[in-house]
Motif scaffolding. Structure first.
Motif, PDB file in Angstrom:
ATOM      1  N   TRP A  68      46.620  51.469  42.075  1.00  0.00           N
ATOM      2  CA  TRP A  68      47.677  51.151  43.075  1.00  0.00           C
ATOM      3  C   TRP A  68      46.722  51.096  44.503  1.00  0.00           C
ATOM      4  O   TRP A  68      46.921  50.381  45.456  1.00  0.00           O
ATOM      5  CB  TRP A  68      48.527  52.065  43.144  1.00  0.00           C
ATOM      6  CG  TRP A  68      49.537  51.927  44.209  1.00  0.00           C
ATOM      7  CD1 TRP A  68      50.762  51.152  44.003  1.00  0.00           C
ATOM      8  CD2 TRP A  68      49.607  52.492  45.413  1.00  0.00           C
ATOM      9  NE1 TRP A  68      51.358  51.273  45.357  1.00  0.00           N
ATOM     10  CE2 TRP A  68      50.639  52.213  46.264  1.00  0.00           C
ATOM     11  CE3 TRP A  68      48.763  53.354  46.278  1.00  0.00           C
ATOM     12  CZ2 TRP A  68      50.977  52.243  47.410  1.00  0.00           C
ATOM     13  CZ3 TRP A  68      49.046  53.651  47.651  1.00  0.00           C
ATOM     14  CH2 TRP A  68      50.078  53.124  48.156  1.00  0.00           C
ATOM     15  N   ASP A  69      45.923  52.135  44.637  1.00  0.00           N
ATOM     16  CA  ASP A  69      45.071  52.583  45.813  1.00  0.00           C
ATOM     17  C   ASP A  69      44.128  51.200  45.861  1.00  0.00           C
ATOM     18  O   ASP A  69      44.025  50.885  47.208  1.00  0.00           O
ATOM     19  CB  ASP A  69      43.850  53.570  45.705  1.00  0.00           C
ATOM     20  CG  ASP A  69      44.905  54.958  45.616  1.00  0.00           C
ATOM     21  OD1 ASP A  69      45.776  54.938  46.450  1.00  0.00           O
ATOM     22  OD2 ASP A  69      44.019  56.068  45.214  1.00  0.00           O
ATOM     23  N   ARG A  70      43.669  50.495  45.077  1.00  0.00           N
ATOM     24  CA  ARG A  70      42.702  49.286  45.246  1.00  0.00           C
ATOM     25  C   ARG A  70      43.650  48.182  45.769  1.00  0.00           C
ATOM     26  O   ARG A  70      43.251  47.214  46.442  1.00  0.00           O
ATOM     27  CB  ARG A  70      42.048  48.785  44.195  1.00  0.00           C
ATOM     28  CG  ARG A  70      41.415  49.877  42.829  1.00  0.00           C
ATOM     29  CD  ARG A  70      39.920  50.362  43.888  1.00  0.00           C
ATOM     30  NE  ARG A  70      40.035  51.256  44.702  1.00  0.00           N
ATOM     31  CZ  ARG A  70      40.284  52.523  44.773  1.00  0.00           C
ATOM     32  NH1 ARG A  70      40.467  53.051  43.645  1.00  0.00           N
ATOM     33  NH2 ARG A  70      40.284  53.264  45.776  1.00  0.00           N
ATOM     34  N   ILE A  71      44.961  47.995  45.176  1.00  0.00           N
ATOM     35  CA  ILE A  71      45.874  47.130  45.658  1.00  0.00           C
ATOM     36  C   ILE A  71      46.058  46.982  47.299  1.00  0.00           C
ATOM     37  O   ILE A  71      45.989  46.438  48.025  1.00  0.00           O
ATOM     38  CB  ILE A  71      47.302  46.959  45.136  1.00  0.00           C
ATOM     39  CG1 ILE A  71      46.836  46.888  43.394  1.00  0.00           C
ATOM     40  CG2 ILE A  71      48.057  46.015  45.503  1.00  0.00           C
ATOM     41  CD1 ILE A  71      48.385  47.146  42.546  1.00  0.00           C
ATOM     42  N   GLN A  72      46.645  48.472  47.326  1.00  0.00           N
ATOM     43  CA  GLN A  72      46.845  48.834  48.851  1.00  0.00           C
ATOM     44  C   GLN A  72      45.815  48.593  50.038  1.00  0.00           C
ATOM     45  O   GLN A  72      46.214  48.146  51.040  1.00  0.00           O
ATOM     46  CB  GLN A  72      47.537  50.305  49.064  1.00  0.00           C
ATOM     47  CG  GLN A  72      47.951  50.584  50.318  1.00  0.00           C
ATOM     48  CD  GLN A  72      49.005  49.717  51.013  1.00  0.00           C
ATOM     49  OE1 GLN A  72      50.190  50.018  51.071  1.00  0.00           O
ATOM     50  NE2 GLN A  72      48.550  48.517  51.890  1.00  0.00           N
ATOM     51  N   GLU A  73      44.626  49.159  49.723  1.00  0.00           N
ATOM     52  CA  GLU A  73      43.465  48.961  50.519  1.00  0.00           C
ATOM     53  C   GLU A  73      42.958  47.630  50.887  1.00  0.00           C
ATOM     54  O   GLU A  73      42.487  47.217  51.636  1.00  0.00           O
ATOM     55  CB  GLU A  73      42.534  49.829  50.015  1.00  0.00           C
ATOM     56  CG  GLU A  73      41.730  49.360  48.894  1.00  0.00           C
ATOM     57  CD  GLU A  73      40.643  50.469  48.249  1.00  0.00           C
ATOM     58  OE1 GLU A  73      40.685  51.595  48.798  1.00  0.00           O
ATOM     59  OE2 GLU A  73      39.961  50.114  47.467  1.00  0.00           O
ATOM     60  N   ASN A  74      43.811  46.695  49.970  1.00  0.00           N
ATOM     61  CA  ASN A  74      43.142  45.230  50.268  1.00  0.00           C
ATOM     62  C   ASN A  74      44.124  44.433  50.794  1.00  0.00           C
ATOM     63  O   ASN A  74      43.932  43.134  50.737  1.00  0.00           O
ATOM     64  CB  ASN A  74      42.685  44.553  48.869  1.00  0.00           C
ATOM     65  CG  ASN A  74      41.176  45.244  48.718  1.00  0.00           C
ATOM     66  OD1 ASN A  74      40.438  45.061  49.272  1.00  0.00           O
ATOM     67  ND2 ASN A  74      41.118  45.898  47.464  1.00  0.00           N
ATOM     68  N   MET A  75      45.387  45.149  51.117  1.00  0.00           N
ATOM     69  CA  MET A  75      46.491  44.334  51.665  1.00  0.00           C
ATOM     70  C   MET A  75      46.916  44.648  53.080  1.00  0.00           C
ATOM     71  O   MET A  75      46.484  45.628  53.387  1.00  0.00           O
ATOM     72  CB  MET A  75      47.668  44.510  50.816  1.00  0.00           C
ATOM     73  CG  MET A  75      47.590  44.126  49.311  1.00  0.00           C
ATOM     74  SD  MET A  75      47.471  42.361  49.562  1.00  0.00           S
ATOM     75  CE  MET A  75      46.315  42.055  47.767  1.00  0.00           C
ATOM     76  N   ALA A  76      47.289  43.785  53.740  1.00  0.00           N
ATOM     77  CA  ALA A  76      47.394  44.142  55.185  1.00  0.00           C
ATOM     78  C   ALA A  76      48.987  44.428  55.453  1.00  0.00           C
ATOM     79  O   ALA A  76      48.860  45.242  56.801  1.00  0.00           O
ATOM     80  CB  ALA A  76      47.333  42.848  56.124  1.00  0.00           C
TER      81      ALA A  76
END
Ligand code: C5P
Length: 318
Positions: A217-225
């Motif tokens: 989840w962290d990897r998804i969020q850190e790459n989304m605006a």
């Protein structure tokens, strides 16, 4: 685009959803059931290879073993497999991840899917009656705790679940503290696990370590605006990353929809809802953006086969 028609737009955001779904997603974005702390987002735009390295280095793919607390002091500890799944299985050369999307219907992909060394399916997705489109082989089945607990799925008695190795998961608190999770799982995963293991002692059955959900989840969020839903990733992405840790090459079918894209939720049910493909509870839209960026195959494969090609973690260095 152009002659290919539309394939998944990797810049998909909640603003592009229809009115009803936008509202549902916004409501989920505002909730924080699992206690996710404030997040950084919208950092530098990472390339596909950079994203792959982030997954490889910052997502631990593992399953519960009997020496972990609190399981080590529970009476049923010996029902858990002694070693994690990744030590017991693989490596495989080629693997197929079969999403349950409605766009698999009339795909004719069954033969192609069956050529892989290992095939992963999800929840209550059947092969019987759908062989032409989804194949016959089931090496692994990833199931969520809701399916395990629901009466309609007859998890303990249905032969649907008897093929291959089972892997179960349940949304845990963000802290991933196993004792905290044990006392407040979303659904009774541990009760059902014990029952199933006693009824089917010969079938290998693992439980995903919940740390993986939130690292991913962290990897998804850190790459989304924009802020994403503070709920764990879908089974589809969890399973894809699981297979990347077991296989040299992973083909994911109809996670990014092909030209057959449809609001039909599952290939095996007459139920229509765009939320199945675009997400409501799960941050599925954003999962798909990441997978699109990491895809090594041509857009044409997505368009015609709904097929994405991802490298196994052991095939590249970071
Ligand atoms: O619905 P279910 O979770 O059993 O489906 C398995 C996975 O397939 C989902 O978690 C999701 O990642 C993917 N899926 C999809 N589009 C659909 C249905 C399922 O991407 N229409």
């Amino acid at each position: 685009h152009g002659m290919l028609g539309e394939v998944w737009d990797e810049e998909m955001s909640s603003t592009m959803l229809g009115k009803r779904l936008k509202k549902v997603v916004q409501n989920y974005q505002a909730m924080n059931k699992y206690g996710v702390p404030p997040q950084s987002r919208g950092g530098p735009k990472r390339s596909g290879p950079e994203l792959l390295c982030q997954l490889k280095e910052k997502v631990e793919v593992t399953t519960l073993t009997p020496e972990l607390k609190p399981f080590s002091s529970l009476p049923w500890l010996s029902l858990l497999p002694p070693r994690p799944l990744t030590s017991d299985l693989g490596p495989f050369k080629s693997c197929a991840v079969v999403s349950s999307a409605g766009s698999l219907k009339h795909s004719g992909l069954g033969k192609e899917i069956d050529t892989h060394d290992a095939v992963l399916r999800f929840n209550s997705a059947p092969t019987s009656g759908y062989e032409k489109d989804v194949g016959t082989k089931t090496t692994l089945r990833l199931i969520n705790s809701q399916v395990m607990a629901s009466d309609d799925h007859r998890f303990l008695s249905s032969s649907l679940y008897s093929a291959g190795i089972l892997v179960a998961w349940d949304p845990a608190p963000y802290s991933s503290d196993l004792a905290e999770w044990y006392n407040r799982t979303d659904y009774p995963i541990f009760q059902q696990y014990q029952k199933y293991r006693r009824l089917h002692p010969q079938q290998p059955f693992y439980i995903l370590h919940p740390r993986m959900e939130w690292q991913l989840w962290d990897r998804i969020q850190e790459n989304m605006a924009e802020p994403i839903q503070r709920n764990p990733p879908s089974s589809g992405l969890l399973g894809t990353v699981l297979m990347m840790s077991l296989c040299e090459v992973v083909h994911v079918y109809e996670f990014l929809p092909s030209r057959r894209k449809t609001e039909l939720c599952h290939y095996y049910q007459r139920f229509y809802d765009a939320a199945c493909t675009l997400g409501a509870y799960h941050p599925l839209l954003y999962e798909k953006n990441l997978v699109k960026r990491m895809n090594l195959g041509p857009d044409r494969d997505i368009y015609t086969h709904g097929r994405v090609t991802l490298p196994g973690f052991n095939t590249f260095n970071c």
